[in-house]
Design an enzyme around this catalytic site. Sequence first.
Site, PDB file in Angstrom:
ATOM      1  N   CYS A 350      -0.553  -5.852   8.141  1.00 49.17           N
ATOM      2  CA  CYS A 350      -0.827  -7.272   7.952  1.00 49.17           C
ATOM      3  C   CYS A 350      -1.950  -7.459   6.959  1.00 49.17           C
ATOM      4  O   CYS A 350      -3.110  -7.691   7.335  1.00 49.17           O
ATOM      5  CB  CYS A 350      -1.187  -7.919   9.280  1.00 49.17           C
ATOM      6  SG  CYS A 350       0.270  -8.084  10.268  1.00 49.17           S
ATOM      7  N   GLU A 351      -1.598  -7.320   5.709  1.00 43.89           N
ATOM      8  CA  GLU A 351      -2.580  -7.383   4.636  1.00 43.89           C
ATOM      9  C   GLU A 351      -1.783  -7.512   3.342  1.00 43.89           C
ATOM     10  O   GLU A 351      -0.943  -6.657   3.064  1.00 43.89           O
ATOM     11  CB  GLU A 351      -3.369  -6.058   4.645  1.00 43.89           C
ATOM     12  CG  GLU A 351      -4.396  -5.889   3.602  1.00 43.89           C
ATOM     13  CD  GLU A 351      -5.798  -6.276   4.073  1.00 43.89           C
ATOM     14  OE1 GLU A 351      -6.043  -6.354   5.298  1.00 43.89           O
ATOM     15  OE2 GLU A 351      -6.626  -6.505   3.193  1.00 43.89           O
TER      16      GLU A 351
END
Length: 421
Positions: A350-351
């Site tokens: 999640c980036e």
Amino acid sequence: MKKVLEIGGVPVTRLAQKYGTPLYIYDENQLRNQCQKYKQNFLDDVFSTEVLYASKAFSCIGMLKLIKEEGLSVDVVSLGELATAIQAGVSCSHIYFHGNNKTPEEIQYALDHDVCHFFVDNQQEAMLLKTMAKNSKKTLYVMLRINPCIEAHTHEYIQTANIDSKFGISLYLEEEIVRLIKEIQSSPFMIFEGFHSHIGSQIFEKEAFEKEIETMFSFIARMEERGISCSKLDLGGGFAIHYTDHDQPIPVEQICKVILSACRHQQILHKTHVDTILIEPGRSIAGEAGSTLYTIGFSKTTPHKRYLFVDGGMSDNIRPCLYQAQYDADVATNMEAVKDQEVCVAGKCCESGDILIPNIKLQAFDSNDLLIVYSTGAYGFSMFNNYNRNLRPAVVFVKDGKSSLVVKRETIEDLLKGDVR
Ligand code: LLP
């Protein structure tokens, strides 16, 4: 039939089935060949030589057993790397302890295991070592890390010898260096042997190493004029490898020649007491022998891009995020197809920055095909992180058509076992 990639004579589909993905795969023969190249080419008529494997590049018991079998020494920088080398059976006389902020616990562990080679980084460390060596009644062989203040052309984060570097003592601080060495020499438990320098990592220019050697020999000559005799010079590591076709690293055979001939030349000029030259390759031993195998998951198209998602990412390879490092890849289950699919290979973290390869042309693929990313063998596994509580992939060695598990895949139980409330 689509052509499947083989590594060490083993089809990667078999490895994926047996060990799962993501998977760090090392070609064992290639690892051993790199070690032998260094062993055989870093030999000289004038100097004694020693090759230390910089274990930060890739450290686990299986790797350090291999390093021991190939006859290399090992450089460690932490309790973990030290314990791994000891557990692998590396003899304590072949372990060299680096680090700019070694803790008393780490030093004590080293002393308890008769590790006697230390690179001292600063004044305070010298004082602490002096006390601890005396208390343990152990004799230590000490080299001092000098910052040669040479800027190598590499990414800022992997440069280690600019003037404000956190590593070593600037060679301009001669008074301080002489004082520090006198301090070391005043201890009956410490033997001062010489100097260490390291100018950075992934360095392509032989001139950078020649400059380092010239700088260190003239520094040593100045030290000897002041009554400090030096028998060993360690020039660190930093030798570049091939990640993509833009990279043209100097072959190991050649870099060894460049280094030794520059040392001989400088020795004729300066007539120092240096009789032993050490180097510390890490990346160039482990890097190209390792690849990471992923399973391709979803893909999607945005107005300007086509994404290919894999089941790993910045947790198993932080280098693209940290250094804009570039990699080459293939659809390992469709090797012979033309590479006409332009994609961005992204991970599952999640980036937004979790991009392994921003732009590459690959063979046609579907979900569940396998993707291989090459040259991940150095600073991939060793810089693994559990971001998003991703599990650390397994490590396998492959050789002559056989695979063997070296590090087990982390499990959810492993992940949660330290959470105590
Ligand atoms: N010796 C010393 C004192 C070092 O600091 C290093 C690397 C080496 C040897 C080994 O250098 P090599 O031959 O592997 O280039 N995480 C970064 C690399 C950091 C290197 C730190 N020191 C990366 O992934 O590129």
